[in-house]
Design an enzyme around this catalytic site. Sequence first.
Site, PDB file in Angstrom:
ATOM      1  N   HIS A  15      74.511  10.903  24.298  1.00 53.49           N
ATOM      2  CA  HIS A  15      74.200   9.472  24.478  1.00 53.49           C
ATOM      3  C   HIS A  15      74.847   8.882  25.720  1.00 53.49           C
ATOM      4  O   HIS A  15      74.718   7.694  25.981  1.00 53.49           O
ATOM      5  CB  HIS A  15      74.586   8.681  23.239  1.00 53.49           C
ATOM      6  CG  HIS A  15      76.040   8.300  23.155  1.00 53.49           C
ATOM      7  ND1 HIS A  15      77.056   9.201  23.333  1.00 53.49           N
ATOM      8  CD2 HIS A  15      76.647   7.112  22.924  1.00 53.49           C
ATOM      9  CE1 HIS A  15      78.225   8.580  23.189  1.00 53.49           C
ATOM     10  NE2 HIS A  15      77.998   7.318  22.951  1.00 53.49           N
ATOM     11  N   SER A  46      79.095   6.218  33.878  1.00 52.49           N
ATOM     12  CA  SER A  46      80.123   5.201  34.104  1.00 52.49           C
ATOM     13  C   SER A  46      79.682   4.242  35.211  1.00 52.49           C
ATOM     14  O   SER A  46      78.677   4.465  35.882  1.00 52.49           O
ATOM     15  CB  SER A  46      81.427   5.874  34.502  1.00 52.49           C
ATOM     16  OG  SER A  46      81.314   6.332  35.828  1.00 52.49           O
ATOM     17  N   LEU A  73      75.185  -4.721  31.250  1.00 54.11           N
ATOM     18  CA  LEU A  73      73.845  -4.860  31.814  1.00 54.11           C
ATOM     19  C   LEU A  73      74.000  -4.476  33.278  1.00 54.11           C
ATOM     20  O   LEU A  73      74.865  -5.000  33.971  1.00 54.11           O
ATOM     21  CB  LEU A  73      73.345  -6.290  31.662  1.00 54.11           C
ATOM     22  CG  LEU A  73      71.896  -6.544  32.132  1.00 54.11           C
ATOM     23  CD1 LEU A  73      71.281  -7.680  31.321  1.00 54.11           C
ATOM     24  CD2 LEU A  73      71.826  -6.892  33.615  1.00 54.11           C
ATOM     25  N   GLU A  74      73.186  -3.541  33.720  1.00 53.69           N
ATOM     26  CA  GLU A  74      73.389  -2.994  35.064  1.00 53.69           C
ATOM     27  C   GLU A  74      72.079  -2.915  35.832  1.00 53.69           C
ATOM     28  O   GLU A  74      71.077  -2.405  35.327  1.00 53.69           O
ATOM     29  CB  GLU A  74      74.012  -1.595  34.939  1.00 53.69           C
ATOM     30  CG  GLU A  74      74.468  -0.991  36.252  1.00 53.69           C
ATOM     31  CD  GLU A  74      75.300   0.266  36.010  1.00 53.69           C
ATOM     32  OE1 GLU A  74      76.537   0.147  35.863  1.00 53.69           O
ATOM     33  OE2 GLU A  74      74.720   1.361  35.953  1.00 53.69           O
ATOM     34  N   ALA A 123      78.215   9.611  28.902  1.00 57.14           N
ATOM     35  CA  ALA A 123      79.213  10.495  29.508  1.00 57.14           C
ATOM     36  C   ALA A 123      80.291  10.877  28.498  1.00 57.14           C
ATOM     37  O   ALA A 123      80.777  12.009  28.492  1.00 57.14           O
ATOM     38  CB  ALA A 123      79.825   9.821  30.726  1.00 57.14           C
TER      39      ALA A 123
END
Length: 486
Positions: A408, A384, A210-211, A410
């Site tokens: 979907h 990333s 979660l970012e 990197a």
Amino acid sequence: MTTREINGYQLQRVREHVWEIRQEGEMRVPARLLASESLLDQIGDDNTLDQITNATQLPGITTHALCMPDGHQGYGFPVGGVGAIDAENGCISPGAVGFDINCGVRLIRTTLTYDDLRGREEELVNALFANIPTGIGHGGVVETDVETVTEVLDRGLDWAVDEGYATRDDMLHCEDEGRRPDADSAFVSEDAKNRGKNQIGSLGSGNHFLEVQRVSEIFEDDVADAYGLQSDQIVVMIHCGSRGLGHQVCKDYVNRISEEHAEFNADLPDDNLAAAPAGSQVAEAYYGAMGAAINFAWVNRQLLTYQTRQVFDRVFGRSWEDMGMELLYDVAHNIAKKEIHAVDGEDRELYVHRKGATRAFPAGREEVPRAYREVGQPVLLPGSMGTGSYVLRGGDGSLSESFGSTAHGAGRIMSRTQAKREYGASDVQNDLRDHQQIYIKAEDGETIAEEAPGVYKDIDDVVAVSKDLDLADPVARTVPVCNIKG
DNA sequence: ATGTCC
């Protein structure tokens, strides 16, 4: 014609960014890789090309098996693989969907800007980490029973709305409106349901995260407007799937299909590709069970959204509605779905298998939510921890090149084991904080090493191929601010 | 990816 040899395969350049392995031997169709020369260089000596070639042997596969620009080896079928298989006379393959059914990504908007958040990253990352279950075996936002899991499996986000975890507006901004019509919990084993009952609203491990992100660049102003995105805006990205439940569904059906259809699968070169003949009982059962696991994953991401809204409420002292924390979109990148596509000028119903590939429907397709139908569906590509992510919009090229699909993310360039040899968790964590003001918190330090920015391909390279072929075109770029993971 | 092996 340009040709390249990689791992014993001759790749013929069809045109810029399109490479083909010619049909021969047991292959039913050619295999195609959508990649730049530099992405091809990064395939290395793994089994990606064996696997995409093997996939061309699936009965009923049409046109060509495809590998997206971020593709790499998986179990049986490559991650980044797309296989479009006749839904009437072909087959469906759990291995071509993946273990983590409806692993996917959602993006939540806010009206906050980076300035509103700067200096409070540590507080926010700690609050998120304290309130969102991460890793393996730490429970979920809600702990339930098999009866509730069953309802989640059958109803998807309808269940979450009724329970107060979602709004109707959330549903309208989710692929398939967060509910698969063919889902049937009766085809999900008790084992799978038991694994799921304490995992609803949990992030899991590995590359899941979660970012909190900051929008760093806008590429298409009008589409960004339609998506409600602008420069310096804070957004939240959630990447996770169906946890142990989806894993168990995949395993149950790979085993059952191998047993019940041994003869049908006898010529397939890899047991992990085991496929059920279209129209068979087990094909229908798997399709129903997979749909149910897809619903479970949507509810999972929704409960994490609910929890994120609560955390933002507390940290910023404002209601989530006031901070405009609406769902922009939610995409599934491990699924198979019946879709109509033109094959040689004729519309056919196909099981489109996307394993580590994202639907990228352009403007006009009726499956695109009304709010985005004029511009194309949002496509979310997580990068990333160090380099950030992209929001794209589906392009017309996806329909002519890849059965409405793009990449979907990197894509890995080294194994988890190799990553742990190359990187140390605290070095990665400290470097990101000290040099890029990115705050990471993880359940297990090893995960940080396994997910170090250097283990991934350059997301810019992947997006460049997607844009060049008009699979999906970049709308906005984001950079990480806070990240929690297993 | 995964109660990281039934």
